[in-house]
Design a protein around this motif. Structure first.
Motif, short mmCIF file in Angstrom:
data_model
loop_
_atom_site.label_atom_id
_atom_site.label_comp_id
_atom_site.label_asym_id
_atom_site.label_seq_id
_atom_site.Cartn_x
_atom_site.Cartn_y
_atom_site.Cartn_z
N ALA A 81 64.08 7.11 75.66
CA ALA A 81 64.00 8.45 75.06
C ALA A 81 64.03 8.35 73.54
CB ALA A 81 65.17 9.30 75.56
N LEU A 82 64.87 7.48 73.01
CA LEU A 82 64.96 7.32 71.56
C LEU A 82 63.67 6.77 70.99
CD1 LEU A 82 67.02 7.70 69.28
CD2 LEU A 82 67.68 5.31 69.59
N ALA A 83 62.98 5.93 71.76
CA ALA A 83 61.70 5.41 71.28
C ALA A 83 60.66 6.51 71.17
CB ALA A 83 61.22 4.31 72.22
N LEU A 84 60.73 7.53 72.05
CA LEU A 84 59.79 8.64 71.99
C LEU A 84 60.08 9.55 70.80
CD1 LEU A 84 59.43 9.69 75.74
CD2 LEU A 84 57.69 8.65 74.28
N GLN A 85 61.36 9.85 70.55
CA GLN A 85 61.73 10.74 69.45
C GLN A 85 62.93 10.14 68.71
OE1 GLN A 85 60.26 14.97 71.42
NE2 GLN A 85 61.98 14.91 70.09
N PRO A 86 62.66 9.23 67.77
CA PRO A 86 63.75 8.51 67.10
C PRO A 86 64.70 9.41 66.31
CG PRO A 86 61.62 7.45 66.72
CD PRO A 86 61.33 8.77 67.34
N ASP A 87 64.26 10.64 65.94
CA ASP A 87 65.11 11.49 65.12
C ASP A 87 66.02 12.39 65.95
OD1 ASP A 87 62.88 12.74 66.11
OD2 ASP A 87 62.72 14.16 64.45
N GLN A 88 65.95 12.30 67.25
CA GLN A 88 66.80 13.13 68.10
C GLN A 88 68.17 12.47 68.26
OE1 GLN A 88 66.28 16.11 69.23
NE2 GLN A 88 64.15 16.32 68.55
#
Length: 498
Positions: A81-88
């Protein structure tokens, strides 16, 4: 803004100026939207895959599935998930919670005695950058528990081996296992007590062996005990008893020689070979050899050929040089000399001593101790082994190997200009193979090299060095060409100095 431009700007109607500012603002807003379209898009319209992965990660975390090789663990899902949206921040927070859960699991597994599980959980926490003080504290507890469990296992195996009577047979015997415990925990009381009990068991037969005159067994038991505890309290008394027994055996051998019973003296001295380092003290050295050789000559003269041959072999075992035996061998063995018959089979203790002598000879040779120190050199150890079992295959193989090594060592010494080493190796080569056709050329080359050294030193004004080199050349080969010329030059220089 320059004055002319400012004047022209102020001359524009208010409506025009408003339109220009609005257009510039719109352009700036458009540029910002173009540059920030991806972050804003993820913030305003999150990727549905991100939410799905995060929800699955939360479910895996609640189920205690912190990590899985197939990617279904909480760690792997949060990372995806972090790879998809690193700023979340939710995914980052999820990984932090996985690290905390891993620490808690490591602690719980440690308390339950599941050390592999605790180590795996702790490794996961470390990889997720859990707080280092907590990780280090848990690792210290885990290491201490692992050491305690390992010591428990070693102690159980050592006790079992001791009860089975396996004290020092191999690495799985009691004393080596106690030694492993003490290497890891030098103050372990149970290991110290266990070793003491095992050493007492090991040395229990030693006094009886001394009483019945089995010095080889007593010496072997003492040596085995000293490997594990040289300061064991029972050893000084046993050493003293062994020393008294050895002295008594030497007195008995001396008395047999005084009564002209060299064969009986040889039997007494043979019993000392597994006990004392070579060469044996008198009367088991030259005195015994001379007496045996004299008796062999007497028996040969009286026609007792078989007895003479037997005494001749005893003399060889006692260390009498082969050149002193050769003439009598020729008388007793007309025609080609055959190898002497094999001696009686060695006892287990004598066999063990033989192997130790061969190992000591090999180690001394590796250190370059070919002829020195006396009694501990490679040659002395091999000679002791040959005296114990002259026809043993291992002894014969060791002698052949040492002969070849000495030959190679002599060549290497000449090549490296290490003439002292070349001389020592030549002497060993000569002792092991006195009839080797390569000996004469080798000693001639060594003598020539010493002459060259003497010539160089004499030219440099080093008279003492030249004199020493000349002496070395004479010792190696007194007939080498050029030796007389160097001696004459040296004599003239010495006369001029005086």
């Amino acid at each position: 803004m320059r004055p002319a431009l400012r004047t022209r700007w102020q001359m524009l109607p208010r409506t025009a100026r408003t339109l220009v500012l609005a257009a510039v603002g719109a352009l700036l807003l458009f540029a910002a939207l173009v540059m920030l379209r991806d972050p804003l898009g993820r913030w305003l319209w999150p990727d549905p895959r991100y939410d799905a992965l995060r929800q699955r990660a939360e479910q895996a975390l609640r189920a205690g599935r912190l990590s899985a090789v197939d990617g279904s663990g909480a760690r792997e899902l949060f990372e995806a998930a972090l790879a998809l949206q690193p700023d979340q921040m939710e995914a980052r927070d999820g990984l932090d919670r996985v690290a905390q859960a891993a620490l808690a699991r490591a602690d719980a597994r440690l308390q339950a005695g599941d050390l592999p599980g605790a180590q795996a959980a702790l490794q996961l926490a470390r990889e997720l950058q859990a707080p280092k003080p907590r990780v280090d504290a848990l690792q210290a507890k885990l290491d201490a528990r692992q050491t305690r469990d390992d010591l428990d296992a070693l102690y159980a195996r050592a006790r079992q081996a001791q009860m089975q009577g396996r004290l020092d047979d191999d690495a799985q015997a009691a004393l080596p296992l106690y030694q492993q415990m003490l290497q890891r925990a030098p103050r372990s009381q149970r290991a110290l007590e266990g070793r003491e009990d095992a050493l007492q068991d090991l040395l229990r037969p030693a006094p009886e062996a001394l009483a019945r005159g089995d010095l080889a067994q007593a010496a072997d038991l003492i040596r085995r005990a000293e490997r594990f505890d040289p300061g064991f309290p029972a050893l000084p008394a046993l050493h003293a008893g062994l020393a008294r027994a050895v002295e008594q055996r030497l007195r008995q051998a001396r008395a047999r020689l005084a009564r002209h019973q060299p064969e009986a003296a040889a039997r007494l001295c043979d019993g000392l070979r597994p006990v004392l380092p070579a060469p044996l003290p008198e009367p088991c050295g030259q005195a015994l050899g001379d007496a045996l050789l004299h008796a062999a000559k007497s028996d040969a003269g009286a026609g007792r050929t078989a007895q003479a041959r037997h005494l001749l072999e005893l003399a060889a075992a006692a260390g009498v040089p082969e050149d002193r035996l050769q003439a009598l061998r020729q008388r007793l063995h007309p025609g080609p000399i055959v190898a002497p018959a094999s001696s009686a089979p060695l006892t287990a203790h004598a066999r063990a001593h033989l192997h130790r002598l061969l190992q000591q000879a090999e180690r001394a040779q590796a250190r370059g101790h070919w002829l020195t120190p006396p009694g501990e050199s490679a040659w002395d150890r091999l000679r002791a082994a040959r005296a114990l079992a002259p026809q043993d295959p291992d002894v014969l193989a060791a002698a052949d190997a040492m002969r070849d090594a000495a030959r190679n060592c002599q060549s290497a010494g000449l090549r490296d200009n290490n003439l002292a080493r070349a001389r020592a190796c030549l002497d060993v080569w000569r002792l092991l193979a006195p009839n080797d056709p390569g000996l004469l050329p080798a000693q001639r080359r060594l003598a020539e090299r010493w002459l060259a050294v003497g010539d160089e030193r004499l030219r440099g004004g080093d008279v003492a060095g030249a004199r020493e080199a000349l002496q070395r050349a004479r010792e190696v080969d007194a007939s080498v060409p050029g030796i007389a010329a160097l001696a004459q030059r040296l004599q003239r220089v010495q006369q001029d100095l005086h």
